[in-house]
Scaffold this motif. Sequence first.
Motif, mmCIF file in Angstrom:
data_model
loop_
_atom_site.group_PDB
_atom_site.id
_atom_site.type_symbol
_atom_site.label_atom_id
_atom_site.label_comp_id
_atom_site.label_asym_id
_atom_site.label_seq_id
_atom_site.Cartn_x
_atom_site.Cartn_y
_atom_site.Cartn_z
ATOM 1 N N SER A 21 0.830 -1.218 0.000
ATOM 2 C CA SER A 21 0.000 0.000 0.000
ATOM 3 C C SER A 21 0.861 1.263 0.000
ATOM 4 C CB SER A 21 -0.944 0.011 1.215
ATOM 5 O OG SER A 21 -1.795 -1.107 1.198
ATOM 6 N N SER A 22 1.926 1.212 -0.801
ATOM 7 C CA SER A 22 2.864 2.335 -0.866
ATOM 8 C C SER A 22 2.485 3.364 -1.922
ATOM 9 C CB SER A 22 4.278 1.820 -1.159
ATOM 10 O OG SER A 22 4.722 0.960 -0.135
ATOM 11 N N ILE A 23 1.433 3.077 -2.680
ATOM 12 C CA ILE A 23 1.008 3.991 -3.732
ATOM 13 C C ILE A 23 -0.382 4.508 -3.401
ATOM 14 C CG2 ILE A 23 0.556 4.261 -6.211
ATOM 15 C CD1 ILE A 23 2.391 1.894 -6.726
ATOM 16 N N PHE A 24 -0.538 5.798 -3.460
ATOM 17 C CA PHE A 24 -1.862 6.386 -3.281
ATOM 18 C C PHE A 24 -2.100 7.394 -4.396
ATOM 19 C CE2 PHE A 24 1.215 8.699 -0.772
ATOM 20 C CZ PHE A 24 0.919 10.042 -0.985
ATOM 21 N N MET A 25 -3.378 7.672 -4.652
ATOM 22 C CA MET A 25 -3.749 8.562 -5.748
ATOM 23 C C MET A 25 -4.015 9.957 -5.198
ATOM 24 S SD MET A 25 -3.575 6.398 -8.231
ATOM 25 C CE MET A 25 -4.267 7.296 -9.631
ATOM 26 N N ARG A 26 -3.406 10.957 -5.846
ATOM 27 C CA ARG A 26 -3.542 12.341 -5.392
ATOM 28 C C ARG A 26 -3.960 13.225 -6.569
ATOM 29 N NH1 ARG A 26 1.620 14.811 -2.609
ATOM 30 N NH2 ARG A 26 0.855 13.535 -0.874
ATOM 31 N N GLU A 27 -4.894 14.140 -6.303
ATOM 32 C CA GLU A 27 -5.339 15.070 -7.345
ATOM 33 C C GLU A 27 -4.286 16.140 -7.598
ATOM 34 O OE1 GLU A 27 -9.066 16.960 -6.784
ATOM 35 O OE2 GLU A 27 -10.242 15.119 -6.947
ATOM 36 N N ASN A 28 -4.092 16.470 -8.886
ATOM 37 C CA ASN A 28 -3.227 17.602 -9.204
ATOM 38 C C ASN A 28 -4.055 18.878 -9.247
ATOM 39 O OD1 ASN A 28 -4.603 17.497 -11.638
ATOM 40 N ND2 ASN A 28 -2.796 17.164 -12.905
ATOM 41 N N ASN A 29 -3.460 19.980 -9.644
ATOM 42 C CA ASN A 29 -4.169 21.261 -9.629
ATOM 43 C C ASN A 29 -5.306 21.324 -10.641
ATOM 44 O OD1 ASN A 29 -2.127 21.247 -11.692
ATOM 45 N ND2 ASN A 29 -2.424 23.439 -11.929
ATOM 46 N N GLU A 30 -5.316 20.401 -11.622
ATOM 47 C CA GLU A 30 -6.394 20.361 -12.606
ATOM 48 C C GLU A 30 -7.564 19.484 -12.158
ATOM 49 O OE1 GLU A 30 -3.590 20.961 -16.608
ATOM 50 O OE2 GLU A 30 -4.592 19.046 -16.242
ATOM 51 N N GLY A 31 -7.365 18.751 -11.060
ATOM 52 C CA GLY A 31 -8.428 17.884 -10.553
ATOM 53 C C GLY A 31 -8.322 16.449 -11.013
ATOM 54 N N SER A 40 9.445 5.245 1.387
ATOM 55 C CA SER A 40 9.902 4.668 2.662
ATOM 56 C C SER A 40 9.343 3.263 2.890
ATOM 57 C CB SER A 40 9.506 5.576 3.827
ATOM 58 O OG SER A 40 8.083 5.614 3.990
ATOM 59 N N THR A 41 8.221 2.931 2.249
ATOM 60 C CA THR A 41 7.629 1.597 2.416
ATOM 61 C C THR A 41 7.672 0.773 1.130
ATOM 62 O OG1 THR A 41 5.420 2.481 1.926
ATOM 63 C CG2 THR A 41 6.079 2.373 4.244
ATOM 64 N N CYS A 42 8.055 1.405 0.031
ATOM 65 C CA CYS A 42 8.118 0.691 -1.256
ATOM 66 C C CYS A 42 9.204 -0.385 -1.213
ATOM 67 C CB CYS A 42 8.412 1.676 -2.386
ATOM 68 S SG CYS A 42 8.676 0.899 -3.998
ATOM 69 N N MET A 43 8.870 -1.619 -1.585
ATOM 70 C CA MET A 43 9.822 -2.726 -1.591
ATOM 71 C C MET A 43 10.406 -2.973 -2.982
ATOM 72 S SD MET A 43 7.007 -5.764 -1.034
ATOM 73 C CE MET A 43 8.080 -7.149 -1.416
ATOM 74 N N GLU A 44 10.083 -2.084 -3.926
ATOM 75 C CA GLU A 44 10.624 -2.156 -5.289
ATOM 76 C C GLU A 44 10.377 -3.512 -5.950
ATOM 77 O OE1 GLU A 44 14.528 -0.610 -5.879
ATOM 78 O OE2 GLU A 44 14.260 1.001 -4.417
ATOM 79 N N CYS A 45 9.165 -4.010 -5.790
ATOM 80 C CA CYS A 45 8.802 -5.283 -6.428
ATOM 81 C C CYS A 45 8.399 -5.091 -7.883
ATOM 82 C CB CYS A 45 7.671 -5.959 -5.664
ATOM 83 S SG CYS A 45 6.107 -5.030 -5.692
ATOM 84 N N HIS A 46 8.114 -3.831 -8.258
ATOM 85 C CA HIS A 46 7.747 -3.455 -9.623
ATOM 86 C C HIS A 46 6.417 -4.053 -10.092
ATOM 87 C CE1 HIS A 46 11.641 -1.536 -10.187
ATOM 88 N NE2 HIS A 46 12.213 -2.636 -9.695
ATOM 89 N N LEU A 47 5.619 -4.512 -9.127
ATOM 90 C CA LEU A 47 4.314 -5.042 -9.502
ATOM 91 C C LEU A 47 3.440 -3.942 -10.100
ATOM 92 C CD1 LEU A 47 2.478 -7.528 -9.515
ATOM 93 C CD2 LEU A 47 1.674 -6.870 -7.235
ATOM 94 N N CYS A 48 3.608 -2.713 -9.625
ATOM 95 C CA CYS A 48 2.836 -1.590 -10.158
ATOM 96 C C CYS A 48 3.084 -1.425 -11.651
ATOM 97 C CB CYS A 48 3.194 -0.304 -9.424
ATOM 98 S SG CYS A 48 4.955 0.089 -9.383
ATOM 99 N N GLU A 49 4.331 -1.619 -12.070
ATOM 100 C CA GLU A 49 4.663 -1.502 -13.489
ATOM 101 C C GLU A 49 4.050 -2.646 -14.294
ATOM 102 O OE1 GLU A 49 8.886 -1.329 -13.708
ATOM 103 O OE2 GLU A 49 9.039 0.466 -12.451
ATOM 104 N N LYS A 50 4.009 -3.821 -13.689
ATOM 105 C CA LYS A 50 3.457 -4.989 -14.382
ATOM 106 C C LYS A 50 1.940 -4.901 -14.538
ATOM 107 C CE LYS A 50 7.142 -7.936 -12.552
ATOM 108 N NZ LYS A 50 7.473 -9.029 -11.593
#
Length: 394
Positions: A21-31, A40-50
Motif C-alpha cells: 500500500s505504498s502507492i496512493f492517488m492524489r489530485e493535481n491542480n487540474e483535478g 519509505s515503504t516501497c519494496m521495489e517489487c515493480h508489480l505496479c509496473e506490471k
Amino acid sequence: MLDVIEKCTGCGACAVSCPTSSIFMRENNEGFRFPVIDESTCMECHLCEKKCPILNSADISSDTIAIAAKNKKNDIRLVSSSGGVFSGLAESILAEDGAICAAKYDEDFSVVHKITDQLEEISEYRGAKYAQSQSEKCFFDIKKMLNSGRCVMFVGTPCQVAALYTYLGKKYPNLYLVDMICHGIPSPKVWTTYLSERCHLDGDDLKVAHINLRSKSTGWSKYAYSVEIFYQSGECYSVCQAQDPFMKGFTSNLFLRKSCSQCKFKGVERCSDFTLGDYWGIWEQYPEFDDNHGVSILLIHSEKGKQKWKSIESSFESKKVSIDEAVQYNPSARSSSVPHPMRDKFFERLERGNTVIELIEGLLAENETMKDSLIKRILRSEEHTSELQSPLIS
C-alpha cells in the motif's frame, strides 16, 4: 518517466496492486488523479509496473462485428443515452445472480463506480456521466466475486476496462468487460465546480435532485439532446446541449485529461467483450431505422460476447452493419481528442479563482476571435500575393 506521467490515465491499477500500500492517488491542480509513491515503504517489487495498462498491452480481439441496436422497451430507451443496450445486458447478468459495476452519481453528484446486484438500482447507472470516476476501488471486490464463481459485468472507459484486465492478470469466463466509445475524460474538479455554479445561478444555491446530461426531450438525432438538471425545489434547468457551457467545453476538449490526446486504447479491436456508443449518422445511412429516440453502436469483440448478445437479441430491434459504417460519424472510436488551444490557459485561470462558466464562454469566444483574425490575415496575404503575381496589363 515524464512520458509515462503524460500518458497516465489515473486508472489506479498500480495503487490497488501494491502489496505494501505504498502507492496512493492524489489530485493535481487540474483535478485529475495521479499515483504518488511512498518510497519509505516501497519494496521495489515493480508489480505496479506490471499492472499498468499503459506499460503493458492487453490481448485484443481480431474478429469484431458491428450492430445497430434499439431496445424494444421504448420507456427504457428514452431514459438511456442511446439505444438502451446497457440495460439489456445488465438485466441479463442480474438474472444469472450476477453483479454490475458501473458509474453512477454519488450523493453530491460526483461520479463514482459502484457495484450492485439489485435490478431496481440499474436506473442509477444509465446515462452518460462526464467526469472521471474512481473505478479501481471496486477491483478487489470484483476479483473476489469472480473467484467465488459469480458473474460480473464491468462497464467503464476503455482505459478503466484495460486497467481491470491487467489488474486481474487473466481472463475470467464469468466476467463481461464493456467499454465505450470515449470522447475523453473531463476533470472531476471542473464538473463539481460547474455544478455548484449552476445551482447558484439558477436560484439561491438550489439543491440538485436529478441530472440527465443526455435528455431526449428535444430529440436524439443530429445531436439534438439536451442537458437537464432537476432541483429539489421543483425547478429545472434545461437547454440544448450545444448551449450548455459545460457541454460546450467538453466537446471542445477544453478541460480533458492530457492522456486523452494520446489515448492508447482507441480502435475497433479491443480487450473488452462489448463496446457501446451512439450510432451517430444512422439518419444518413439507414434513415428508416432512426426514430429520434436513440440507436446504439454495439461492437462485439469476443465469442463470449457474441453468445451473450444472442441470448438477449430478441429484446432489440437490430441490424448488422459494417464496422466502417458504424464508426463513420463517430471519430472518437479511432482517434484521440485534440487538446483545445486554450486548455492550459483554462486551468491556469481556474487556479487563480476564475469561475468555470465565465472561463468556458470567454476562452471559447476568444479562440473564435483569434481564428477569425488569422483567417482574415491569411486571406489578405493571399490577395497581396496574387496582386504581386498578376501579369502587367498595358
